[in-house]
Design an enzyme around this catalytic site. Structure first.
Site, PDB file in Angstrom:
ATOM      1  CG  ASP A  10      39.878  -0.625  20.859  1.00 17.11           C
ATOM      2  OD1 ASP A  10      40.568  -1.527  21.371  1.00 17.11           O
ATOM      3  OD2 ASP A  10      39.437   0.336  21.534  1.00 17.11           O
ATOM      4  CB  SER A  11      36.965  -3.051  23.334  1.00 16.98           C
ATOM      5  OG  SER A  11      37.823  -2.062  23.878  1.00 16.98           O
ATOM      6  CE1 TYR A  42      34.970  -6.229  22.903  1.00 18.61           C
ATOM      7  CE2 TYR A  42      36.997  -6.762  21.740  1.00 18.61           C
ATOM      8  CZ  TYR A  42      35.633  -6.494  21.713  1.00 18.61           C
ATOM      9  OH  TYR A  42      34.965  -6.503  20.517  1.00 18.61           O
ATOM     10  CB  CYS A  73      41.920  -4.121  20.576  1.00 19.35           C
ATOM     11  SG  CYS A  73      41.287  -4.664  22.169  1.00 19.35           S
ATOM     12  CG  ASN A  74      47.812  -3.849  23.357  1.00 21.66           C
ATOM     13  OD1 ASN A  74      47.468  -2.711  23.044  1.00 21.66           O
ATOM     14  ND2 ASN A  74      49.046  -4.279  23.242  1.00 21.66           N
ATOM     15  CD  GLU A 152      35.294   3.379  25.093  1.00 20.81           C
ATOM     16  OE1 GLU A 152      34.247   3.783  24.568  1.00 20.81           O
ATOM     17  OE2 GLU A 152      36.250   2.899  24.453  1.00 20.81           O
ATOM     18  CB  CYS A 184      45.598  -0.781  27.096  1.00 25.62           C
ATOM     19  SG  CYS A 184      43.865  -0.335  26.822  1.00 25.62           S
ATOM     20  CG  HIS A 186      40.898   2.522  25.587  1.00 21.16           C
ATOM     21  ND1 HIS A 186      40.760   1.308  24.973  1.00 21.16           N
ATOM     22  CD2 HIS A 186      39.655   3.091  25.602  1.00 21.16           C
ATOM     23  CE1 HIS A 186      39.475   1.134  24.641  1.00 21.16           C
ATOM     24  NE2 HIS A 186      38.798   2.201  25.007  1.00 21.16           N
TER      25      HIS A 186
HETATM   26  N1  DGL Z   1      41.921  -0.895  23.828  1.00 14.81           N
HETATM   27  C1  DGL Z   1      42.032  -2.152  24.404  1.00 14.81           C
HETATM   28  C2  DGL Z   1      43.381  -2.752  24.467  1.00 14.81           C
HETATM   29  O1  DGL Z   1      44.237  -2.341  23.724  1.00 14.81           O
HETATM   30  C3  DGL Z   1      40.903  -2.796  25.108  1.00 14.81           C
HETATM   31  C4  DGL Z   1      40.528  -2.255  26.411  1.00 14.81           C
HETATM   32  C5  DGL Z   1      39.315  -2.957  26.961  1.00 14.81           C
HETATM   33  O2  DGL Z   1      38.314  -2.990  26.265  1.00 14.81           O
HETATM   34  O3  DGL Z   1      39.402  -3.483  28.059  1.00 14.81           O
HETATM   35  O4  DGL Z   1      43.643  -3.637  25.219  1.00 14.81           O
END
Ligand code: DGL
Length: 270
Positions: A10-11, A42, A73-74, A152, A184, A186
């Site tokens: 993931d990011s 990301y 990570c989506n 984060e 997402c 997160h």
């Molecule tokens: N956890 C992420 C997702 O599922 C990325 C969030 C990010 O880095 O902007 O999209």
């Protein structure tokens, strides 16, 4: 039995919501988790750059013998999953997509909220999920600007986090949504706060358990699910100290964390 690890990335810490489900379903599997905290978030980045990062991380995980790679990570799935499958045709990938399908099947009001990053909403994957599964259901989208960064930082309940979520969810509630899709990885870490805001009549959908089941199906169809190991390694391209504190706050564990830095946009120093 194949004791090679499941690779997850993931990011940042978002993919830990997927790791948690994979661990609880398959505690005997080894795992190597890469959080790209040197580049988080990301969401606002160009697709091409997210593809480059995803390729670099995939090479890193393959060098660690990953037998399957979970793009937890989506945003990376939206930007890079197709590209990764083309670039590494022999590797099995499991990705994320916003759970519009189960939401459209369950909603009674015909109105569903979707929380995801800008890159996820812009990608072809989201457009295709909507086209295939929305089925006349009205979708209300919000990018929750800044929420990833708050998570984060381990801020799961503070004022900034609450304000971002209230600003996203209140207009959706005024439009009579009865379901919220977490697009997402997160965001499952703030489910308790989301539930407080939306109340008990609104369903919150986290796709992580379904993704874990898919990983299990693929392992069963391959060499089988390992019952004997269960070692988890964490790697970050950001701060080791910060990641350790993330593990404590988000998963309640003390884990060993290793640093691996980027040489350029596509290469991680092994
Ligand atoms: N956890 C992420 C997702 O599922 C990325 C969030 C990010 O880095 O902007 O999209």
């Amino acid at each position: 039995m194949n004791i090679d690890p499941i690779g997850i990335f993931d990011s940042g810490v978002g993919g830990l919501s997927v790791l948690r489900e994979i661990r609880s379903l398959m505690p005997g599997e080894n795992i190597v988790y890469f959080g790209d905290q040197g580049h988080v978030p990301y969401g606002p980045r160009p697709m091409k750059q997210i593809q480059d990062f995803s390729e670099g991380i995939t090479r890193f995980l393959l060098a660690r013998n990953a037998k399957i790679i979970v793009v937890a990570c989506n945003t990376a799935s939206a930007a890079a999953l197709k590209y990764l499958r083309e670039t590494f045709p022999d590797v099995q990938f499991v990705g994320m997509e916003p759970a519009v399908k189960p939401a459209a099947e369950k909603t009674q009001t015909g109105k569903v909220g979707v929380l995801a990053t800008p890159a996820t909403f812009q990608g072809a994957l989201y457009a295709s999920v909507v086209e295939r599964f929305a089925n006349g259901v009205e979708l209300f989208q919000n990018t929750c600007n800044g929420l990833v960064q708050q998570i984060e930082r381990g801020n799961l309940t503070g004022d900034e986090t609450r304000t971002i979520l209230e600003e996203a969810l209140h207009p959706m509630l005024e439009n009579n949504i009865d379901t919220v899709v977490l697009g997402c990885t997160h965001y499952p870490f703030v489910i308790p706060l989301i539930e407080k805001i939306v109340g008990e009549n609104v369903r919150v959908i986290d796709p992580a358990p379904a993704v874990a089941r898919q990983v299990k199906r693929l392992l069963e169809a391959g060499g089988g699910v390992n019952q004997t190991a269960g070692d988890v390694r964490f790697v970050t391209s950001g701060g080791v100290k910060e990641f350790k504190s993330n593990l404590k706050v988000l998963l309640g564990i003390n884990g060993e964390v290793e640093f691996a830095g980027w040489k350029n946009d596509r290469e991680i120093a092994a």
